[in-house]
Enzyme design. Structure first.
Site, mmCIF file in Angstrom:
data_model
loop_
_atom_site.group_PDB
_atom_site.id
_atom_site.type_symbol
_atom_site.label_atom_id
_atom_site.label_comp_id
_atom_site.label_asym_id
_atom_site.label_seq_id
_atom_site.Cartn_x
_atom_site.Cartn_y
_atom_site.Cartn_z
ATOM 1 N N ASN A 61 0.871 -1.191 0.000
ATOM 2 C CA ASN A 61 0.000 0.000 0.000
ATOM 3 C C ASN A 61 0.900 1.232 0.000
ATOM 4 O O ASN A 61 1.514 1.557 1.014
ATOM 5 C CB ASN A 61 -0.892 -0.050 1.252
ATOM 6 C CG ASN A 61 -1.740 1.205 1.406
ATOM 7 O OD1 ASN A 61 -1.809 2.038 0.496
ATOM 8 N ND2 ASN A 61 -2.370 1.341 2.560
ATOM 9 N N LYS A 105 0.077 4.262 -0.144
ATOM 10 C CA LYS A 105 -0.553 5.433 0.486
ATOM 11 C C LYS A 105 -0.318 6.677 -0.394
ATOM 12 O O LYS A 105 -0.326 6.545 -1.627
ATOM 13 C CB LYS A 105 -0.040 5.612 1.921
ATOM 14 C CG LYS A 105 -0.183 4.309 2.737
ATOM 15 C CD LYS A 105 0.098 4.447 4.194
ATOM 16 C CE LYS A 105 -0.072 3.098 4.872
ATOM 17 N NZ LYS A 105 0.104 3.135 6.315
ATOM 18 N N HIS A 124 -9.485 1.101 5.597
ATOM 19 C CA HIS A 124 -8.129 1.247 6.141
ATOM 20 C C HIS A 124 -8.168 2.129 7.384
ATOM 21 O O HIS A 124 -8.962 3.077 7.455
ATOM 22 C CB HIS A 124 -7.198 1.851 5.082
ATOM 23 C CG HIS A 124 -5.769 1.779 5.504
ATOM 24 N ND1 HIS A 124 -5.216 2.706 6.347
ATOM 25 C CD2 HIS A 124 -4.803 0.869 5.245
ATOM 26 C CE1 HIS A 124 -3.955 2.369 6.583
ATOM 27 N NE2 HIS A 124 -3.676 1.257 5.923
ATOM 28 N N GLU A 155 -6.393 4.487 8.384
ATOM 29 C CA GLU A 155 -6.244 5.933 8.137
ATOM 30 C C GLU A 155 -7.550 6.535 7.622
ATOM 31 O O GLU A 155 -7.858 7.695 7.907
ATOM 32 C CB GLU A 155 -5.070 6.167 7.167
ATOM 33 C CG GLU A 155 -3.737 5.950 7.885
ATOM 34 C CD GLU A 155 -2.651 5.306 7.059
ATOM 35 O OE1 GLU A 155 -2.704 5.354 5.817
ATOM 36 O OE2 GLU A 155 -1.727 4.730 7.675
ATOM 37 N N GLU A 201 -4.958 -5.072 10.711
ATOM 38 C CA GLU A 201 -3.909 -4.066 10.887
ATOM 39 C C GLU A 201 -4.122 -3.361 12.225
ATOM 40 O O GLU A 201 -4.908 -2.394 12.307
ATOM 41 C CB GLU A 201 -3.969 -3.035 9.757
ATOM 42 C CG GLU A 201 -3.726 -3.621 8.382
ATOM 43 C CD GLU A 201 -3.213 -2.568 7.409
ATOM 44 O OE1 GLU A 201 -2.133 -2.773 6.846
ATOM 45 O OE2 GLU A 201 -3.872 -1.536 7.221
ATOM 46 N N GLY A 235 2.869 2.142 10.872
ATOM 47 C CA GLY A 235 3.800 3.259 10.725
ATOM 48 C C GLY A 235 4.552 3.597 11.996
ATOM 49 O O GLY A 235 5.173 4.657 12.092
ATOM 50 N N SER A 243 3.834 -2.273 10.225
ATOM 51 C CA SER A 243 5.300 -2.329 10.351
ATOM 52 C C SER A 243 5.913 -3.641 9.858
ATOM 53 O O SER A 243 6.860 -4.163 10.456
ATOM 54 C CB SER A 243 5.722 -2.033 11.792
ATOM 55 O OG SER A 243 5.347 -0.706 12.132
HETATM 56 P P1 13P Z 1 3.216 0.327 7.712
HETATM 57 O O1 13P Z 1 3.735 -0.962 7.069
HETATM 58 O O2 13P Z 1 3.943 1.530 7.263
HETATM 59 O O3 13P Z 1 3.141 0.167 9.194
HETATM 60 O O4 13P Z 1 1.707 0.506 7.200
HETATM 61 C C1 13P Z 1 0.835 -0.564 7.245
HETATM 62 C C2 13P Z 1 -0.386 -0.225 6.488
HETATM 63 O O5 13P Z 1 -1.135 0.656 6.868
HETATM 64 C C3 13P Z 1 -0.662 -0.952 5.236
HETATM 65 O O6 13P Z 1 -1.925 -0.703 4.762
#
Ligand code: 13P
Length: 253
Positions: A9, A11, A95, A97, A167, A173, A213
């Site tokens: 992803n 983003k 997601h 976010e 997740e 992150g 992560s």
């Molecule tokens: P990270 O791998 O940066 O922690 O993000 C995970 C994520 O949100 C994948 O959709």
């Protein structure tokens, strides 16, 4: 045995030039690799070009979001049909976010899943608890409610192509990966909850990815867990080198 399903992803990262270069490299690296299923989620405006590069190859392309309505006066939004038309096969829905920064609710997420299914886009339905929810012992309750809300009123026969991504919000992150055993425990809970609603066969064949992560260093150990069928990678999927290292780590014995 399921093939590992590894999705990157991106983003809101990369330029179109970088994305196109990445897609080309990925296509070449995965040529003939049959033991793994791989995908990327580029930003909307890269989708058409990247889908073209990856058509007829074994890399799927997912949109990072869609709106719940088919079309209409929703300035700034993108519909399921639009991303389908440019070649996406999958879409991320719910997601963390989107839930936390853009305040998406379970019922909005449910409407998006229904919309994706209605145009045969495969939803990658993301769920996960916050740190506060975990520390107050509410992980299972939160997961159960997100599953119930997101999948409300959808029959099992429409969900054959569903993928669930667990997740944990505290791991996204932050560099704090869930311990493989911790992730496995929640995956088992998700599978059991899905089995209660849709039957054991459905739950057994369901893909459940872990995200939060994921890095080249921990990918193999996470994938070794019996309930983890794939990975949803954020930060480590932005450079081709680290994404490829993850793919290589999980495709080797
Ligand atoms: P990270 O791998 O940066 O922690 O993000 C995970 C994520 O949100 C994948 O959709």
């Amino acid at each position: 045995m399921k093939k590992p399903f590894i999705v990157g992803n991106w983003k809101m990262n990369l330029t179109l030039k970088q994305g196109v270069e990445f897609a080309g490299l990925l296509k070449n690296s995965l040529y003939g690799k049959r033991e793994i299923i791989c995908g990327i989620c580029p930003p909307f405006v890269f989708l058409k070009e990247i889908c073209k590069i990856l058509e007829d190859c074994n890399v799927c392309v997912a949109a990072q979001n869609i709106h719940s309505e088919r079309n209409g006066a929703y300035t700034g939004e993108i519909s399921a049909l639009m991303v389908k038309e440019v070649g996406c096969t999958h879409v991320l829905i719910g997601h963390s976010e989107r839930r936390h920064i853009f305040h998406e609710t379970d019922s909005f997420i449910n409407a998006k899943i229904k919309m994706a299914l209605s145009v045969t886009l495969k939803p990658i339905f993301c769920i996960g608890e916050t740190l506060e929810e975990r520390e107050s012992g509410r992980t299972k309750e939160v997961i159960q409610n997100q599953l119930k809300g997101g999948l409300h009123d959808i029959r099992a026969d429409r969900l054959k192509e569903l993928v669930i991504a667990y997740e944990p919000v505290w791991a996204i992150g932050t560099g704090k990966t869930a311990l493989p055993g911790q992730a496995n425990e929640v995956h088992a809970f998700i599978r059991n909850t899905v089995a209660d609603a849709y039957g054991k066969d459905f739950a057994t064949s369901l893909y459940i990815q872990y995200g939060g992560s994921v890095k080249p260093e921990n990918a193999k150990e996470l994938m070794a867990q019996p309930e983890i069928d794939g990975l949803l990678v954020g930060g480590a999927s932005i450079t081709f080198e680290s994404f490829l290292k993850i793919i290589e780590a999980v495709s080797k014995d």
